[in-house]
Design a protein around this motif. Structure first.
Motif, PDB file in Angstrom:
ATOM      1  N   ARG A   1      -5.903  26.682  26.125  1.00  0.00           N
ATOM      2  CA  ARG A   1      -5.741  25.469  26.928  1.00  0.00           C
ATOM      3  C   ARG A   1      -4.323  25.318  27.484  1.00  0.00           C
ATOM      4  NH1 ARG A   1     -10.536  26.741  25.153  1.00  0.00           N
ATOM      5  NH2 ARG A   1     -11.751  25.115  24.096  1.00  0.00           N
ATOM      6  N   LYS A   2      -3.320  25.601  26.645  1.00  0.00           N
ATOM      7  CA  LYS A   2      -1.929  25.388  27.046  1.00  0.00           C
ATOM      8  C   LYS A   2      -1.532  26.292  28.213  1.00  0.00           C
ATOM      9  CE  LYS A   2       1.205  24.906  23.909  1.00  0.00           C
ATOM     10  NZ  LYS A   2       2.047  25.076  22.698  1.00  0.00           N
ATOM     11  N   ILE A   3      -1.812  27.580  28.086  1.00  0.00           N
ATOM     12  CA  ILE A   3      -1.455  28.523  29.146  1.00  0.00           C
ATOM     13  C   ILE A   3      -2.162  28.156  30.450  1.00  0.00           C
ATOM     14  CG2 ILE A   3      -1.640  30.917  29.912  1.00  0.00           C
ATOM     15  CD1 ILE A   3       0.536  30.459  27.862  1.00  0.00           C
ATOM     16  N   THR A   4      -3.437  27.763  30.339  1.00  0.00           N
ATOM     17  CA  THR A   4      -4.207  27.384  31.529  1.00  0.00           C
ATOM     18  C   THR A   4      -3.591  26.175  32.217  1.00  0.00           C
ATOM     19  OG1 THR A   4      -6.248  28.240  30.547  1.00  0.00           O
ATOM     20  CG2 THR A   4      -6.481  26.685  32.364  1.00  0.00           C
ATOM     21  N   LEU A   5      -3.290  25.128  31.434  1.00  0.00           N
ATOM     22  CA  LEU A   5      -2.691  23.928  32.012  1.00  0.00           C
ATOM     23  C   LEU A   5      -1.338  24.216  32.641  1.00  0.00           C
ATOM     24  CD1 LEU A   5      -3.469  21.036  29.488  1.00  0.00           C
ATOM     25  CD2 LEU A   5      -3.992  21.059  31.927  1.00  0.00           C
ATOM     26  N   ILE A   6      -0.483  24.929  31.928  1.00  0.00           N
ATOM     27  CA  ILE A   6       0.848  25.242  32.448  1.00  0.00           C
ATOM     28  C   ILE A   6       0.750  26.036  33.751  1.00  0.00           C
ATOM     29  CG2 ILE A   6       2.945  26.578  31.997  1.00  0.00           C
ATOM     30  CD1 ILE A   6       2.610  25.836  29.022  1.00  0.00           C
ATOM     31  N   SER A   7      -0.174  27.004  33.798  1.00  0.00           N
ATOM     32  CA  SER A   7      -0.352  27.812  35.011  1.00  0.00           C
ATOM     33  C   SER A   7      -0.804  26.948  36.185  1.00  0.00           C
ATOM     34  CB  SER A   7      -1.371  28.926  34.748  1.00  0.00           C
ATOM     35  OG  SER A   7      -0.947  29.765  33.696  1.00  0.00           O
ATOM     36  N   PHE A   8      -1.797  26.085  35.945  1.00  0.00           N
ATOM     37  CA  PHE A   8      -2.270  25.212  37.018  1.00  0.00           C
ATOM     38  C   PHE A   8      -1.155  24.297  37.521  1.00  0.00           C
ATOM     39  CE2 PHE A   8      -6.906  25.695  35.653  1.00  0.00           C
ATOM     40  CZ  PHE A   8      -7.271  26.333  36.826  1.00  0.00           C
ATOM     41  N   PHE A   9      -0.386  23.742  36.604  1.00  0.00           N
ATOM     42  CA  PHE A   9       0.685  22.823  36.994  1.00  0.00           C
ATOM     43  C   PHE A   9       1.758  23.536  37.836  1.00  0.00           C
ATOM     44  CE2 PHE A   9      -0.320  19.799  33.337  1.00  0.00           C
ATOM     45  CZ  PHE A   9      -0.783  18.802  34.190  1.00  0.00           C
ATOM     46  N   ILE A  10       2.131  24.733  37.427  1.00  0.00           N
ATOM     47  CA  ILE A  10       3.167  25.465  38.153  1.00  0.00           C
ATOM     48  C   ILE A  10       2.698  25.819  39.564  1.00  0.00           C
ATOM     49  CG2 ILE A  10       4.454  27.632  38.242  1.00  0.00           C
ATOM     50  CD1 ILE A  10       4.657  27.528  35.206  1.00  0.00           C
ATOM     51  N   VAL A  11       1.460  26.324  39.678  1.00  0.00           N
ATOM     52  CA  VAL A  11       0.938  26.691  41.004  1.00  0.00           C
ATOM     53  C   VAL A  11       0.736  25.448  41.868  1.00  0.00           C
ATOM     54  CG1 VAL A  11      -0.971  27.791  42.238  1.00  0.00           C
ATOM     55  CG2 VAL A  11      -0.154  28.766  40.086  1.00  0.00           C
ATOM     56  N   CYS A  12       0.262  24.358  41.252  1.00  0.00           N
ATOM     57  CA  CYS A  12       0.071  23.105  42.000  1.00  0.00           C
ATOM     58  C   CYS A  12       1.406  22.606  42.546  1.00  0.00           C
ATOM     59  CB  CYS A  12      -0.568  22.050  41.097  1.00  0.00           C
ATOM     60  SG  CYS A  12      -0.861  20.456  41.907  1.00  0.00           S
ATOM     61  N   GLY A  13       2.436  22.598  41.686  1.00  0.00           N
ATOM     62  CA  GLY A  13       3.744  22.159  42.133  1.00  0.00           C
ATOM     63  C   GLY A  13       4.298  23.037  43.238  1.00  0.00           C
TER      64      GLY A  13
ATOM     65  N   ALA B   1      10.680  12.652  55.582  1.00  0.00           N
ATOM     66  CA  ALA B   1       9.442  13.437  55.571  1.00  0.00           C
ATOM     67  C   ALA B   1       9.356  14.366  54.374  1.00  0.00           C
ATOM     68  CB  ALA B   1       9.330  14.238  56.870  1.00  0.00           C
ATOM     69  N   TRP B   2      10.516  14.734  53.784  1.00  0.00           N
ATOM     70  CA  TRP B   2      10.510  15.699  52.692  1.00  0.00           C
ATOM     71  C   TRP B   2      10.279  15.047  51.328  1.00  0.00           C
ATOM     72  CZ3 TRP B   2      14.220  14.568  49.118  1.00  0.00           C
ATOM     73  CH2 TRP B   2      15.304  13.796  49.542  1.00  0.00           C
ATOM     74  N   LEU B   3      10.369  13.727  51.235  1.00  0.00           N
ATOM     75  CA  LEU B   3      10.271  13.061  49.939  1.00  0.00           C
ATOM     76  C   LEU B   3       8.915  13.246  49.247  1.00  0.00           C
ATOM     77  CD1 LEU B   3      12.265   9.704  50.315  1.00  0.00           C
ATOM     78  CD2 LEU B   3      12.738  11.609  48.774  1.00  0.00           C
ATOM     79  N   PRO B   4       7.779  12.966  49.926  1.00  0.00           N
ATOM     80  CA  PRO B   4       6.490  13.134  49.234  1.00  0.00           C
ATOM     81  C   PRO B   4       6.224  14.552  48.739  1.00  0.00           C
ATOM     82  CG  PRO B   4       6.222  11.778  51.190  1.00  0.00           C
ATOM     83  CD  PRO B   4       7.598  12.356  51.260  1.00  0.00           C
ATOM     84  N   PRO B   5       6.436  15.605  49.570  1.00  0.00           N
ATOM     85  CA  PRO B   5       6.196  16.956  49.049  1.00  0.00           C
ATOM     86  C   PRO B   5       7.071  17.292  47.847  1.00  0.00           C
ATOM     87  CG  PRO B   5       6.360  16.996  51.441  1.00  0.00           C
ATOM     88  CD  PRO B   5       6.789  15.628  51.008  1.00  0.00           C
ATOM     89  N   VAL B   6       8.316  16.872  47.879  1.00  0.00           N
ATOM     90  CA  VAL B   6       9.215  17.151  46.755  1.00  0.00           C
ATOM     91  C   VAL B   6       8.731  16.428  45.495  1.00  0.00           C
ATOM     92  CG1 VAL B   6      11.537  16.786  45.849  1.00  0.00           C
ATOM     93  CG2 VAL B   6      11.223  17.640  48.178  1.00  0.00           C
ATOM     94  N   ALA B   7       8.325  15.158  45.654  1.00  0.00           N
ATOM     95  CA  ALA B   7       7.843  14.387  44.501  1.00  0.00           C
ATOM     96  C   ALA B   7       6.589  15.015  43.904  1.00  0.00           C
ATOM     97  CB  ALA B   7       7.566  12.946  44.922  1.00  0.00           C
ATOM     98  N   PHE B   8       5.641  15.400  44.772  1.00  0.00           N
ATOM     99  CA  PHE B   8       4.401  15.994  44.280  1.00  0.00           C
ATOM    100  C   PHE B   8       4.605  17.419  43.776  1.00  0.00           C
ATOM    101  CE2 PHE B   8       2.291  12.857  47.277  1.00  0.00           C
ATOM    102  CZ  PHE B   8       1.842  12.048  46.251  1.00  0.00           C
TER     103      PHE B   8
END
Length: 491
Positions: A373-385, A461-468
């Motif tokens: 679970r941990k590796i999966t979550l961390i991977s998804f979060f990194i790619v999403c960011g 314009a850059w604030l939302p992408p940086v935050a997400f």
């Protein structure tokens, strides 16, 4: 306490459960069989799909609507989407016959009310997560699910006939609360009747109905182009919930955890018969499970939310889980916010957002099973960011924004599916639904904040992408403080 050991026990007030109990229970009713699949088809699938129609349906209830003043004392020319202080009436222009915007003239100084009704609905989900989480752990999964389903049935029908905006918004609050109850209670029930070796599969099966419902939702919007007809159209399928009074069982794991052995044995017998397993002497099996717990258990009392903070392990799990769910709520709805800006056709946009969730959900099941679970979550979060960071590119880079937005939505949905399963495994039976309720509550806070972050483009314009992009990384770091639960039996 060593959270990685299968031989240790997890203590919260009134309960000390060894991992032998779920092994015996699953052995008696089967890892997965016709009984579990039947409940998924009749309970988990409808509740998730129907919830998507109500939770996301605001896009067809209050779609983009243009307006123009048709009667005013001003002598200058009238411009579209412009408010005039002496305007007597407005005409509305949209792809729909009637919306809540045109019905109650939610424009000019009242324009904020259109999205406010959705905010109230999400606030209802927040409150419902807390209330139904408590009810499900104290009185059972079945009562909580039945009450939530009946509340959803009644309120969704009433919604279609609301004569005023404020009554409509009030009803939306209770719809949100009911949605939280149906989704959380049905998911916990399914996780408690499945074996650890098939938990990843069931988690994917429980996550898939949500995007399926989102993909079907445009059909209601396309053919029922008035807000009241749309609300009534998506309310009618809720009649299915009446059958739950006759077919819905209680979770045998919950019954065993509160000492209701005879009731647990009846459900276990039914499950065993459906799965073609030996069904005799189930009461003896239930007593055997209970006797092992009674050796070290304190007298049974009703759990409360404070139990989630009683031990160091539970405090860490609770705080980390809530933070990760907050990140998920912000990331998922933030990614959807951007992908929704890539098309002017609301029907295509909604269906596309549903389609894009499938790869993430399916990948979640595969990665969780083989890597944890941990590796999966961390991977998804990194790619999403990372994908969200690419949304900082100019708007005329359409292909890049669409691709990165698609990756962000897929990763966010995959992380959501993984965390649903992870949360159920982090907490013991008597507090599991409350843990899900508390975590889901923080998720709704994140989802309510996401649109405001997306609106920060007025500053830069850059604030939302940086935050997400930064927020998912916070979720990845938080995962490091949680124990791995892959292959572990539910406590």
């Amino acid at each position: 306490m060593d959270t990685e050991s299968n031989t240790k026990t997890e203590k919260i007030p009134n309960t000390e459960v060894k991992t032998e109990e779920p092994d015996k229970l699953i052995k008696a009713i089967g890892e997965i069989g016709k009984w579990q699949i039947m409940l998924w088809l009749l309970v988990a699938f409808p509740t998730k799909a129907i919830s998507a129609w109500h939770q996301l349906g605001i896009v067809f209830i209050a779609p983009p609507t243009s307006y123009m003043c048709t009667e005013t004392n001003l002598t200058n020319s009238i411009e579209i989407n412009t408010c005039y202080s002496d305007c007597v009436s407005y005409d509305f222009y949209t792809d729909f016959e009637n919306t809540i915007i045109s019905q109650w003239e939610l424009i000019c100084e009242k324009a904020w009310l259109a999205n406010f009704s959705q905010t109230i609905c999400m606030f209802g989900v927040l409150i419902g997560s807390i209330v139904f989480g408590y009810v499900a752990d104290r009185y059972g999964r079945r009562p909580a699910l039945l009450v939530a389903c009946m509340l959803q049935l009644v309120t969704t029908v009433v919604e279609a006939f609301c004569p005023t905006y404020w009554l409509f918004t009030t009803v939306r609050f209770f719809i949100g609360a009911a949605i939280a109850g149906t989704m959380l209670s049905s998911f916990i029930l399914m996780m408690e009747i499945i074996g650890p070796l098939k938990r990843e599969l069931m988690n994917c099966l429980c996550a898939l109905p949500m995007p399926v419902g989102q993909m079907l939702m445009p059909l209601f919007g396309y053919y029922l182009r008035s807000w009241d007809r749309y609300c009534l159209g998506i309310a009618i399928p809720n009649v299915l919930y009446l059958a739950y009074f006759f077919i819905l069982p209680e979770s045998p794991k919950w019954l065993l955890s509160v000492g209701k052995l005879e009731e647990a044995s009846k459900v276990m017998t039914q499950a065993a018969k459906w799965n073609n397993l030996p069904s005799h002497n189930m009461l003896d099996v239930a007593k055997s499970i209970a006797s092992e717990k009674e050796k070290t258990s304190e007298p049974i009392r009703k759990p409360t939310y404070l139990d989630l903070l009683k031990t160091k392990v539970l405090r860490i799990n609770t705080l980390c889980s809530c933070l990760i769910w907050f990140v998920l709520g912000m990331s998922f709805y933030g990614s959807n916010q951007y992908i929704g800006q890539t098309s002017s056709n609301v029907f295509i946009t909604v269906a596309l957002a549903g389609v894009l969730q499938f790869p993430g959900i399916l990948l979640s099941g595969i990665l969780s099973k083989y890597f944890g679970r941990k590796i999966t979550l961390i991977s998804f979060f990194i790619v999403c960011g990372g994908s969200n960071a690419f949304l900082i590119v100019p708007e005329d880079w359409f292909a890049v924004r669409l691709t990165m937005g698609a990756v962000g939505v897929g990763c966010a949905s995959g992380a959501f599916a993984t965390m649903y399963m992870f949360t159920t495994e982090l907490f013991p039976t008597v507090a599991r639904n409350m843990a899900m309720g508390a975590s889901s509550t923080t998720s709704r806070v994140g989802s309510m904040i996401a649109p405001y972050i997306a609106g920060m483009t007025v500053f830069a314009a850059w604030l939302p992408p940086v935050a997400f992009a930064v927020v998912p990384l916070l979720g990845a770091i938080t995962c490091l403080f949680l124990p791995e639960t892959r292959g572990k039996a539910l406590s």
